[in-house]
Design a protein around this motif. Structure first.
Motif, PDB file in Angstrom:
ATOM      1  N   ARG A   1       0.813  -1.223   0.000  1.00  0.00           N
ATOM      2  CA  ARG A   1       0.000   0.000   0.000  1.00  0.00           C
ATOM      3  C   ARG A   1       0.847   1.273   0.000  1.00  0.00           C
ATOM      4  O   ARG A   1       0.423   2.309   0.498  1.00  0.00           O
ATOM      5  CB  ARG A   1      -0.905   0.007   1.231  1.00  0.00           C
ATOM      6  N   ALA A   2       2.027   1.211  -0.570  1.00  0.00           N
ATOM      7  CA  ALA A   2       2.912   2.372  -0.601  1.00  0.00           C
ATOM      8  C   ALA A   2       2.390   3.424  -1.583  1.00  0.00           C
ATOM      9  O   ALA A   2       1.650   3.105  -2.520  1.00  0.00           O
ATOM     10  CB  ALA A   2       4.324   1.950  -0.994  1.00  0.00           C
ATOM     11  N   THR A   3       2.790   4.671  -1.357  1.00  0.00           N
ATOM     12  CA  THR A   3       2.412   5.769  -2.242  1.00  0.00           C
ATOM     13  C   THR A   3       3.647   6.599  -2.552  1.00  0.00           C
ATOM     14  O   THR A   3       4.381   6.984  -1.648  1.00  0.00           O
ATOM     15  CB  THR A   3       1.347   6.676  -1.593  1.00  0.00           C
ATOM     16  N   LEU A   4       3.870   6.847  -3.830  1.00  0.00           N
ATOM     17  CA  LEU A   4       4.959   7.718  -4.274  1.00  0.00           C
ATOM     18  C   LEU A   4       4.341   9.049  -4.664  1.00  0.00           C
ATOM     19  O   LEU A   4       3.516   9.119  -5.576  1.00  0.00           O
ATOM     20  CB  LEU A   4       5.704   7.105  -5.457  1.00  0.00           C
ATOM     21  N   PHE A   5       4.700  10.099  -3.927  1.00  0.00           N
ATOM     22  CA  PHE A   5       4.187  11.441  -4.200  1.00  0.00           C
ATOM     23  C   PHE A   5       5.197  12.170  -5.080  1.00  0.00           C
ATOM     24  O   PHE A   5       6.397  12.146  -4.810  1.00  0.00           O
ATOM     25  CB  PHE A   5       3.988  12.220  -2.896  1.00  0.00           C
ATOM     26  N   ARG A   6       4.701  12.819  -6.115  1.00  0.00           N
ATOM     27  CA  ARG A   6       5.535  13.586  -7.030  1.00  0.00           C
ATOM     28  C   ARG A   6       5.179  15.060  -6.905  1.00  0.00           C
ATOM     29  O   ARG A   6       4.024  15.421  -6.730  1.00  0.00           O
ATOM     30  CB  ARG A   6       5.293  13.130  -8.471  1.00  0.00           C
ATOM     31  N   SER A   7       6.201  15.902  -6.992  1.00  0.00           N
ATOM     32  CA  SER A   7       5.954  17.338  -6.900  1.00  0.00           C
ATOM     33  C   SER A   7       6.454  18.045  -8.145  1.00  0.00           C
ATOM     34  O   SER A   7       7.345  17.570  -8.849  1.00  0.00           O
ATOM     35  CB  SER A   7       6.614  17.919  -5.649  1.00  0.00           C
TER      36      SER A   7
ATOM     37  N   SER B   1      12.048  -0.431 -10.354  1.00  0.00           N
ATOM     38  CA  SER B   1      12.823   0.246 -11.394  1.00  0.00           C
ATOM     39  C   SER B   1      12.244   1.615 -11.753  1.00  0.00           C
ATOM     40  O   SER B   1      12.678   2.233 -12.727  1.00  0.00           O
ATOM     41  CB  SER B   1      12.907  -0.632 -12.645  1.00  0.00           C
ATOM     42  N   ILE B   2      11.279   2.103 -10.970  1.00  0.00           N
ATOM     43  CA  ILE B   2      10.737   3.445 -11.208  1.00  0.00           C
ATOM     44  C   ILE B   2      11.849   4.463 -10.997  1.00  0.00           C
ATOM     45  O   ILE B   2      12.527   4.463  -9.965  1.00  0.00           O
ATOM     46  CB  ILE B   2       9.560   3.750 -10.262  1.00  0.00           C
ATOM     47  N   ALA B   3      12.045   5.319 -11.996  1.00  0.00           N
ATOM     48  CA  ALA B   3      13.055   6.380 -11.889  1.00  0.00           C
ATOM     49  C   ALA B   3      12.535   7.466 -10.964  1.00  0.00           C
ATOM     50  O   ALA B   3      11.397   7.920 -11.094  1.00  0.00           O
ATOM     51  CB  ALA B   3      13.360   6.947 -13.265  1.00  0.00           C
ATOM     52  N   LEU B   4      13.364   7.874 -10.023  1.00  0.00           N
ATOM     53  CA  LEU B   4      12.982   8.916  -9.078  1.00  0.00           C
ATOM     54  C   LEU B   4      13.329  10.292  -9.626  1.00  0.00           C
ATOM     55  O   LEU B   4      14.275  10.449 -10.390  1.00  0.00           O
ATOM     56  CB  LEU B   4      13.682   8.691  -7.740  1.00  0.00           C
ATOM     57  N   LYS B   5      12.547  11.274  -9.193  1.00  0.00           N
ATOM     58  CA  LYS B   5      12.755  12.664  -9.594  1.00  0.00           C
ATOM     59  C   LYS B   5      12.989  13.504  -8.350  1.00  0.00           C
ATOM     60  O   LYS B   5      12.576  13.128  -7.247  1.00  0.00           O
ATOM     61  CB  LYS B   5      11.531  13.185 -10.352  1.00  0.00           C
ATOM     62  N   ASN B   6      13.617  14.640  -8.528  1.00  0.00           N
ATOM     63  CA  ASN B   6      13.864  15.548  -7.423  1.00  0.00           C
ATOM     64  C   ASN B   6      12.535  15.930  -6.768  1.00  0.00           C
ATOM     65  O   ASN B   6      11.588  16.305  -7.443  1.00  0.00           O
ATOM     66  CB  ASN B   6      14.582  16.799  -7.926  1.00  0.00           C
ATOM     67  N   GLY B   7      12.450  15.801  -5.450  1.00  0.00           N
ATOM     68  CA  GLY B   7      11.242  16.146  -4.714  1.00  0.00           C
ATOM     69  C   GLY B   7      10.282  14.998  -4.484  1.00  0.00           C
ATOM     70  O   GLY B   7       9.263  15.171  -3.824  1.00  0.00           O
ATOM     71  N   ASP B   8      10.575  13.807  -5.025  1.00  0.00           N
ATOM     72  CA  ASP B   8       9.709  12.658  -4.779  1.00  0.00           C
ATOM     73  C   ASP B   8       9.682  12.323  -3.295  1.00  0.00           C
ATOM     74  O   ASP B   8      10.670  12.520  -2.581  1.00  0.00           O
ATOM     75  CB  ASP B   8      10.197  11.425  -5.550  1.00  0.00           C
ATOM     76  N   ARG B   9       8.531  11.812  -2.841  1.00  0.00           N
ATOM     77  CA  ARG B   9       8.376  11.403  -1.446  1.00  0.00           C
ATOM     78  C   ARG B   9       7.682  10.056  -1.437  1.00  0.00           C
ATOM     79  O   ARG B   9       6.638   9.888  -2.045  1.00  0.00           O
ATOM     80  CB  ARG B   9       7.554  12.442  -0.684  1.00  0.00           C
TER      81      ARG B   9
END
Length: 90
Positions: free
Chosen positions: A36-42, A62-70
Protein backbone atom coordinates in the motif's frame (compact mmCIF):
# COMPACT_ATOMS: atom_id res chain seq x y z
CA UNK A 1 2.42 8.42 17.67
CA UNK A 2 0.82 5.15 18.65
CA UNK A 3 2.79 2.80 20.85
CA UNK A 4 4.60 0.09 18.98
CA UNK A 5 4.74 1.96 15.68
CA UNK A 6 8.01 3.32 14.39
CA UNK A 7 8.25 6.23 12.00
CA UNK A 8 11.36 7.09 10.05
CA UNK A 9 11.62 10.47 8.39
CA UNK A 10 14.80 10.39 6.36
CA UNK A 11 15.99 12.81 3.73
CA UNK A 12 18.10 11.23 0.99
CA UNK A 13 20.06 12.75 -1.81
CA UNK A 14 18.38 11.82 -5.04
CA UNK A 15 18.83 8.25 -6.13
CA UNK A 16 18.24 6.97 -9.63
CA UNK A 17 15.64 4.31 -8.86
CA UNK A 18 13.20 3.31 -6.15
CA UNK A 19 15.21 0.15 -5.48
CA UNK A 20 18.29 2.26 -4.61
CA UNK A 21 16.25 4.45 -2.26
CA UNK A 22 14.95 1.40 -0.38
CA UNK A 23 18.47 -0.01 -0.12
CA UNK A 24 19.78 3.30 1.24
CA UNK A 25 17.01 3.23 3.87
CA UNK A 26 18.02 -0.33 4.87
CA UNK A 27 14.75 -1.66 3.51
CA UNK A 28 11.35 -1.23 5.11
CA UNK A 29 10.43 -2.03 8.68
CA UNK A 30 8.75 -5.28 9.63
CA UNK A 31 5.56 -3.40 10.54
CA UNK A 32 5.35 -1.78 7.10
CA UNK A 33 2.61 -2.52 4.61
CA UNK A 34 4.58 -2.54 1.34
CA UNK A 35 1.57 -3.38 -0.83
CA UNK A 36 0.00 0.00 0.00
CA UNK A 37 2.91 2.37 -0.60
CA UNK A 38 2.41 5.77 -2.24
CA UNK A 39 4.96 7.72 -4.27
CA UNK A 40 4.19 11.44 -4.20
CA UNK A 41 5.53 13.59 -7.03
CA UNK A 42 5.95 17.34 -6.90
CA UNK A 43 6.21 20.03 -9.51
CA UNK A 44 7.86 23.30 -8.46
CA UNK A 45 7.55 22.34 -4.80
CA UNK A 46 3.86 21.39 -4.92
CA UNK A 47 2.85 17.74 -4.68
CA UNK A 48 0.58 17.25 -7.65
CA UNK A 49 0.43 13.49 -8.12
CA UNK A 50 0.28 10.33 -6.06
CA UNK A 51 1.08 6.90 -7.44
CA UNK A 52 -0.12 3.84 -5.50
CA UNK A 53 2.56 1.18 -5.70
CA UNK A 54 3.12 -2.35 -4.44
CA UNK A 55 6.73 -2.65 -3.24
CA UNK A 56 6.47 -6.44 -3.38
CA UNK A 57 6.17 -6.16 -7.18
CA UNK A 58 9.74 -6.15 -8.50
CA UNK A 59 8.80 -4.15 -11.61
CA UNK A 60 8.02 -1.01 -9.57
CA UNK A 61 11.51 -1.03 -8.06
CA UNK A 62 12.82 0.25 -11.39
CA UNK A 63 10.74 3.44 -11.21
CA UNK A 64 13.06 6.38 -11.89
CA UNK A 65 12.98 8.92 -9.08
CA UNK A 66 12.75 12.66 -9.59
CA UNK A 67 13.86 15.55 -7.42
CA UNK A 68 11.24 16.15 -4.71
CA UNK A 69 9.71 12.66 -4.78
CA UNK A 70 8.38 11.40 -1.45
CA UNK A 71 7.68 7.76 -0.60
CA UNK A 72 5.09 6.89 2.03
CA UNK A 73 4.84 3.33 3.33
CA UNK A 74 2.08 2.86 5.92
CA UNK A 75 2.42 0.64 8.97
CA UNK A 76 0.22 -2.33 9.72
CA UNK A 77 -1.95 -1.70 12.74
CA UNK A 78 -4.57 -4.09 14.01
CA UNK A 79 -7.54 -2.23 15.40
CA UNK A 80 -10.92 -3.53 16.48
CA UNK A 81 -13.57 -1.05 15.46
CA UNK A 82 -16.44 -3.17 16.73
CA UNK A 83 -19.76 -3.22 14.92
CA UNK A 84 -21.43 -0.43 13.04
CA UNK A 85 -25.15 -0.36 12.42
CA UNK A 86 -26.63 2.01 9.88
CA UNK A 87 -30.33 2.70 10.15
CA UNK A 88 -32.43 4.70 7.77
CA UNK A 89 -36.01 5.24 7.00
CA UNK A 90 -38.14 5.37 3.94
Amino acid sequence: MKEGLRTRHILFRIRNYLEELLAAANGISISALPTRATLFRSNYGVENSALSIDLTNSSVLSIALKNGDRLFVPSVEVTDYGQIEVQGGQ
